[in-house]
Design a protein around this motif. Structure first.
Motif, PDB file in Angstrom:
ATOM      1  N   VAL A 172       0.884  -1.154   0.000  1.00  0.00           N
ATOM      2  CA  VAL A 172       0.000   0.000   0.000  1.00  0.00           C
ATOM      3  C   VAL A 172       0.928   1.211   0.000  1.00  0.00           C
ATOM      4  O   VAL A 172       1.985   1.186   0.634  1.00  0.00           O
ATOM      5  N   ALA A 173       0.571   2.255  -0.734  1.00  0.00           N
ATOM      6  CA  ALA A 173       1.474   3.386  -0.932  1.00  0.00           C
ATOM      7  C   ALA A 173       0.792   4.699  -0.584  1.00  0.00           C
ATOM      8  O   ALA A 173      -0.428   4.764  -0.405  1.00  0.00           O
ATOM      9  N   SER A 174       1.604   5.746  -0.489  1.00  0.00           N
ATOM     10  CA  SER A 174       1.079   7.104  -0.382  1.00  0.00           C
ATOM     11  C   SER A 174       1.948   8.012  -1.233  1.00  0.00           C
ATOM     12  O   SER A 174       3.149   7.775  -1.387  1.00  0.00           O
ATOM     13  N   VAL A 175       1.339   9.059  -1.785  1.00  0.00           N
ATOM     14  CA  VAL A 175       2.054  10.005  -2.644  1.00  0.00           C
ATOM     15  C   VAL A 175       1.683  11.423  -2.234  1.00  0.00           C
ATOM     16  O   VAL A 175       0.491  11.766  -2.146  1.00  0.00           O
ATOM     17  N   TRP A 176       2.717  12.227  -1.972  1.00  0.00           N
ATOM     18  CA  TRP A 176       2.533  13.654  -1.693  1.00  0.00           C
ATOM     19  C   TRP A 176       3.222  14.460  -2.778  1.00  0.00           C
ATOM     20  O   TRP A 176       4.377  14.186  -3.120  1.00  0.00           O
ATOM     21  N   LEU A 177       2.506  15.430  -3.365  1.00  0.00           N
ATOM     22  CA  LEU A 177       3.081  16.288  -4.406  1.00  0.00           C
ATOM     23  C   LEU A 177       2.831  17.748  -4.066  1.00  0.00           C
ATOM     24  O   LEU A 177       1.775  18.111  -3.529  1.00  0.00           O
ATOM     25  N   GLU A 178       3.820  18.584  -4.385  1.00  0.00           N
ATOM     26  CA  GLU A 178       3.679  20.041  -4.264  1.00  0.00           C
ATOM     27  C   GLU A 178       4.595  20.677  -5.296  1.00  0.00           C
ATOM     28  O   GLU A 178       5.802  20.798  -5.073  1.00  0.00           O
ATOM     29  N   GLY A 179       4.035  21.064  -6.421  1.00  0.00           N
ATOM     30  CA  GLY A 179       4.852  21.607  -7.500  1.00  0.00           C
ATOM     31  C   GLY A 179       5.793  20.553  -8.045  1.00  0.00           C
ATOM     32  O   GLY A 179       5.384  19.446  -8.394  1.00  0.00           O
ATOM     33  N   ALA A 180       7.090  20.901  -8.094  1.00  0.00           N
ATOM     34  CA  ALA A 180       8.092  19.964  -8.617  1.00  0.00           C
ATOM     35  C   ALA A 180       8.585  19.004  -7.548  1.00  0.00           C
ATOM     36  O   ALA A 180       9.306  18.057  -7.850  1.00  0.00           O
ATOM     37  N   ARG A 181       8.199  19.237  -6.290  1.00  0.00           N
ATOM     38  CA  ARG A 181       8.654  18.387  -5.182  1.00  0.00           C
ATOM     39  C   ARG A 181       7.620  17.309  -4.879  1.00  0.00           C
ATOM     40  O   ARG A 181       6.450  17.421  -5.231  1.00  0.00           O
ATOM     41  N   GLY A 182       8.081  16.275  -4.200  1.00  0.00           N
ATOM     42  CA  GLY A 182       7.151  15.219  -3.812  1.00  0.00           C
ATOM     43  C   GLY A 182       7.830  14.134  -3.017  1.00  0.00           C
ATOM     44  O   GLY A 182       9.027  14.181  -2.737  1.00  0.00           O
ATOM     45  N   ALA A 183       7.047  13.144  -2.637  1.00  0.00           N
ATOM     46  CA  ALA A 183       7.561  11.994  -1.889  1.00  0.00           C
ATOM     47  C   ALA A 183       6.583  10.845  -2.041  1.00  0.00           C
ATOM     48  O   ALA A 183       5.379  11.051  -2.270  1.00  0.00           O
ATOM     49  N   ALA A 184       7.110   9.634  -1.923  1.00  0.00           N
ATOM     50  CA  ALA A 184       6.274   8.434  -1.997  1.00  0.00           C
ATOM     51  C   ALA A 184       6.723   7.468  -0.909  1.00  0.00           C
ATOM     52  O   ALA A 184       7.924   7.310  -0.659  1.00  0.00           O
ATOM     53  N   ALA A 185       5.753   6.828  -0.261  1.00  0.00           N
ATOM     54  CA  ALA A 185       6.037   5.835   0.779  1.00  0.00           C
ATOM     55  C   ALA A 185       5.320   4.545   0.425  1.00  0.00           C
ATOM     56  O   ALA A 185       4.248   4.564  -0.189  1.00  0.00           O
ATOM     57  N   PHE A 186       5.919   3.414   0.823  1.00  0.00           N
ATOM     58  CA  PHE A 186       5.373   2.097   0.498  1.00  0.00           C
ATOM     59  C   PHE A 186       5.485   1.199   1.727  1.00  0.00           C
ATOM     60  O   PHE A 186       6.498   1.214   2.422  1.00  0.00           O
ATOM     61  N   CYS A 187       4.456   0.386   1.958  1.00  0.00           N
ATOM     62  CA  CYS A 187       4.485  -0.540   3.091  1.00  0.00           C
ATOM     63  C   CYS A 187       3.846  -1.866   2.708  1.00  0.00           C
ATOM     64  O   CYS A 187       2.793  -1.902   2.071  1.00  0.00           O
ATOM     65  N   ASP A 188       4.512  -2.960   3.088  1.00  0.00           N
ATOM     66  CA  ASP A 188       3.926  -4.298   3.030  1.00  0.00           C
ATOM     67  C   ASP A 188       3.560  -4.644   4.469  1.00  0.00           C
ATOM     68  O   ASP A 188       4.426  -4.975   5.272  1.00  0.00           O
ATOM     69  N   ILE A 189       2.295  -4.539   4.797  1.00  0.00           N
ATOM     70  CA  ILE A 189       1.858  -4.710   6.184  1.00  0.00           C
ATOM     71  C   ILE A 189       2.124  -6.121   6.687  1.00  0.00           C
ATOM     72  O   ILE A 189       2.418  -6.330   7.866  1.00  0.00           O
ATOM     73  N   SER A 190       2.066  -7.104   5.801  1.00  0.00           N
ATOM     74  CA  SER A 190       2.262  -8.495   6.238  1.00  0.00           C
ATOM     75  C   SER A 190       3.681  -8.752   6.728  1.00  0.00           C
ATOM     76  O   SER A 190       3.901  -9.608   7.582  1.00  0.00           O
ATOM     77  N   THR A 191       4.669  -8.014   6.201  1.00  0.00           N
ATOM     78  CA  THR A 191       6.068  -8.226   6.603  1.00  0.00           C
ATOM     79  C   THR A 191       6.626  -7.094   7.441  1.00  0.00           C
ATOM     80  O   THR A 191       7.667  -7.252   8.089  1.00  0.00           O
TER      81      THR A 191
END
Length: 336
Positions: free
Chosen positions: A129-148
């Motif tokens: 499951v992931a999340s994405v944050w964007l603001e103009g040219a900047r951003g970040a992405a996070a990812f998690c496998d909850i089972s592990t």
């Protein structure tokens, strides 16, 4: 309109809090669904649609269907595979001791990206499951496998959309939580649809103060502001859906530029790293040639190595030395 029974009134009150989920409402030995949820489940699971109001006019009848609680995983798995979310509503007290209607409440929300049951997961493949944050040219992405418990985050100081698409193509999440600007990005929306990934519009989760507190409480470390927003929003979503102990998620892997080779989605497909370009299956891919692992854990690790090629010479040598040592030391390898 006929007056609602206490049980149906309770159902409606709980359902209001989970409008985007199919509510599995525990009644004795069954999980029951009502109204539109019942129609959807009946259609998707080939279940008989019934009603308890056969003596009433058709417009006053309540559609319902159910599944046995002891075999619910198979039904839930089929719904999750079709992209639905399922809210599990349990009896919170002993019906024999209850004074009046039994107290009930949602104990967990199961979504495509938060599945942990092995019966619903593909063996040897992580479920992100992931999340994405964007603001103009900047951003970040996070990812998690909850089972592990694997939890990764990366920030981008420029050309964030392109980098985000590459990371989504690398991890192939089943679900992604989006910030306000990410929700409105057409290129990102089109790519998420191509991946058959379920978008979760949760702009309110990206509050800086709340995200910073969640990241500190979970990992006891500070990340840069962009990473904090992506990681904090993802933690918020996981905590809300799982409603249980997630202490196994305790390490934040911050992988910056230069650690892994970044490949775009088209290149990945053409190289056939993990699936055949013609069939979309593992057979015929590089992973299929290499994979002689004996356990799901080993299969996931090898897949991650293929999907994320190392760039640093020291890290590459370290991995080669470790593999070589086990390969040459037959006795230790056999004992392991």
């Amino acid at each position: 309109m006929a007056e609602l029974t206490p049980m149906k009134r309770q159902y409606n009150e709980i359902k209001r809090d989970y409008p985007d989920c199919l509510l599995f409402f525990r009644l004795g030995d069954f999980y029951e669904m009502f109204d539109e949820d019942a129609k959807t489940a009946s259609r998707e699971l080939d279940l008989a649609l019934t009603t308890r109001d056969r003596g009433k006019p058709a417009e006053e009848q309540t559609p319902m269907c159910g599944v046995p609680y002891h075999s619910c995983e198979a039904y839930i798995g089929r719904l999750i595979a079709k992209g639905y979310k399922v809210a599990i509503c349990e009896q919170l007290e002993d019906p024999a001791a209850a004074a009046g209607i039994v107290e009930r409440g949602v104990i967990r929300v199961i979504t495509p990206g938060t599945v942990t049951e092995s019966s619903m997961l593909e063996e040897g493949r992580s479920n992100y499951v992931a999340s994405v944050w964007l603001e103009g040219a900047r951003g970040a992405a996070a990812f998690c496998d909850i089972s592990t418990g694997e939890f990764c985050v990366r920030s981008f100081s420029e050309d964030a959309v392109t980098h985000t698409l590459n990371e989504l193509g690398r991890f192939m999440p089943k679900e992604v939580v989006l910030s306000e600007e990410a929700i409105g990005d057409r290129e990102l929306a089109a790519f998420i649809k191509k991946l058959d990934c379920l978008p979760e519009s949760s702009a309110q989760r990206f509050d800086p103060a709340a995200c910073e507190e969640l990241v500190w409480q979970r990992f006891a470390e500070r990340a840069d502001p962009a990473e904090t927003l992506a990681a904090g929003a993802l933690l918020s979503y996981i905590i809300e859906t799982q409603k249980c102990d997630i202490s196994h998620i305790r390490r934040l892997d911050r992988f910056g530029e230069g650690r892994y080779m970044e490949l775009d989605y088209t290149t990945r497909r053409n190289l056939e790293l993990t699936e055949s370009l013609r069939t979309g299956e593992k057979r015929g891919s590089l992973l299929w040639v290499l994979d002689r692992t004996k356990t799901p854990m080993g299969g996931r690790l090898l897949r991650s190595w293929v999907e994320r090629p190392l760039l640093g010479p020291a890290a590459i040598r370290g991995r080669l030395y470790a593999v070589g040592e086990l390969f040459q030391d037959y006795v230790t390898g056999a004992e392991l």
